[in-house]
Scaffold this active site. Structure first.
Site, mmCIF file in Angstrom:
data_model
loop_
_atom_site.group_PDB
_atom_site.id
_atom_site.type_symbol
_atom_site.label_atom_id
_atom_site.label_comp_id
_atom_site.label_asym_id
_atom_site.label_seq_id
_atom_site.Cartn_x
_atom_site.Cartn_y
_atom_site.Cartn_z
ATOM 1 C CG ASP A 80 47.551 -49.880 35.994
ATOM 2 O OD1 ASP A 80 48.479 -50.240 35.247
ATOM 3 O OD2 ASP A 80 47.721 -49.649 37.212
ATOM 4 C CD GLU A 144 53.709 -49.742 37.177
ATOM 5 O OE1 GLU A 144 54.874 -49.616 37.577
ATOM 6 O OE2 GLU A 144 52.955 -48.753 37.055
HETATM 7 ZN ZN LIG Z 1 53.915 -46.409 34.402
#
Ligand SMILES: [Zn+2]
Length: 458
Positions: A80, A144
């Site tokens: 992401d 994340e």
């Molecule tokens: Zn990162």
């Protein structure tokens, strides 16, 4: 073109395709990037397995199986990227445009460069028929950057409780910092701890078209946030940055050594400034009032990134000191993370050996990372030795620091090739180790802290 030509084309092409998958989080939709990687890696003979609870948001585990009892190594990445606004960019952020020797786009630095580099490194080894002693892996996570959807690393480690890689290389430092004592790279052996606080200001509603009506909670919040911005957090020198002070700080007190190390380079100044105190920012503001009423409530979420070992009580004390008195409530979510891996391991030796060959002037200095990374989850759940390290041999370090999570993020193709060579070199070195005994487990306890007197830092 040199022998690096085919490698260069492969990694640049893969990065451009990854950037073209818009994995802005939210909503993430990391499946598109996982598909690009599977398509690239399966023909090389690598096992790819999606570890997902949401089919749109898979984590991807890629494995080159080991032959025997050597230590396992995982390259940890995330698929992401931080959401961004197209109009802030000089180029289209989700096109993977190559310009002036660089690949531009959201995620070019954070961290699709390392994902592409480590993927190409593993594909290269698989095509060569390299058989490591322990497993070589890619651990590519969803979610994340936000981390609250329960689909990313926390899900991954619950789903695969026995994976336990001995060694992990994830995101973190790696800019080449020129100093009067020669160039240095930092190696993130840990990350600062993360906490958050909710600051709720109470006011009194009133007619917004009438002067002097009510008591404006939003204006009061503005006053408090201004105080917060002006607050200088006390300096705390964690022992994990000792190697940096030893290398660049000379003799004297810790404060003098820190000042000297900070003066060595502008990017290092910024990094060490962040590593040696609490960094507190209001990142979300919510004012639930009708358009025609004086707001009676205003809420700010404060991101609090803390030197490891800082307690909830110390954070609360600091916030109350910074804010002073006022009609507000403060609610704190306690600090998480802050584990630190041993700096003395075969993984560090492997990274140093790569630098000795490819950038012999430079030194590698163990330190801390300034922001959260999934490395922390791996240290906690798997006991892995995890380092944050993405080397940027050629680029200007300030460009990385200014564009990460901002606009016009880009990576020089030369750096992308350097990262691929680094991943290849480290994978070969660890893959040749036949004993796991030297894979020391990270120290769970936060190290001691030298709280220094409150002193203005910049
Ligand atoms: Zn990162």
């Amino acid at each position: 073109m040199s022998a690096a030509g085919p490698l260069r084309d492969e990694v640049a092409g893969l990065l451009r395709r990854l950037i073209s998958c818009d994995t802005s989080n939210p909503p993430g939709r990391e499946a598109q990037a996982a598909a690009v990687l599977e398509e690239h890696l399966r023909p090389a003979g690598l096992e790819c397995r999606r570890i997902s609870t949401d089919p749109d948001r898979p984590n991807l585990l890629v494995r080159l199986p080991g032959a025997g009892a050597g230590p396992s190594l995982g390259f940890l990445g995330h698929l992401d990227v931080v959401a961004t606004r197209r109009e802030d960019w000089a180029v289209e952020p989700f096109a993977g445009i190559e310009r002036d020797g660089a690949i531009w786009g959201r995620g070019a630095v954070d961290m699709k460069c390392q994902v592409a580099a480590s993927a190409v490194a593993l594909a290269t080894l698989a095509r060569e028929g390299f058989r490591p002693a322990g497993d070589l892996m890619l651990l590519l996570m969803a979610d994340e950057e936000v981390g609250d959807a329960g689909v990313g690393s926390t899900y991954f480690v619950e789903a695969l409780p026995d994976l336990c890689p001995d060694f992990i290389v994830g995101e973190g430092s790696g800019e080449r910092l020129p100093t009067p004592d020669g160039p240095v790279y930092l190696l993130d052996c840990g990350v600062k701890a993360s906490a958050s606080a909710t600051l709720t200001v109470r006011g009194r509603a009133g007619d917004a078209s009438l002067g002097q009506a009510g008591h404006d909670a939003l204006a009061e919040l503005g006053r408090l946030l201004t105080r917060l911005r002006e607050h200088r957090s006390p300096v705390r020198i964690h022992e994990a940055i000792g190697p940096v002070l030893d290398a660049l700080g000379g003799a004297g007190t810790d404060e003098q050594r820190l000042a000297r190390a900070r003066a060595a380079d502008p990017a290092l100044d910024r990094l060490l400034g962040a590593l040696t105190r609490s960094i507190i920012h209001a990142t979300i503001v919510d004012v639930p009032a009708p358009q025609n009423a004086i707001p009676d409530r205003a809420v700010a979420t404060l991101s609090c990134i803390l030197v490891p070992g800082t307690t909830e009580e110390e954070l609360e004390q600091e916030l109350r000191t910074a804010l002073g008195d006022g009609p507000y409530d403060l609610e704190i979510v306690p600090p998480k993370g802050g584990l630190i891996s041993s700096a003395d391991t075969p993984l560090r030796a492997a990274i140093e050996a790569f630098l000795a060959e490819h950038d012999p002037e430079a030194r590698l200095l163990p330190a801390l990372g300034y922001g959260f990374s999934d490395c922390d989850v791996m240290r906690e759940k798997y006991g892995s030795v995890a380092y944050g390290f993405i080397p940027f041999r050629h680029g200007d370090p300030m460009v990385n620091l200014e564009t990460k999570h901002g606009a016009d993020e880009r990576v020089l193709v030369d750096d992308l090739v350097f990262q691929t060579q680094a991943a290849l070199s480290v994978a070969r070195a660890i893959g040749r180790l036949t004993t796991r005994s030297s894979a020391s487990v990270s120290s769970a306890a936060p190290s001691t802290i030298t709280p220094a007197a409150a002193s203005p830092s910049r």
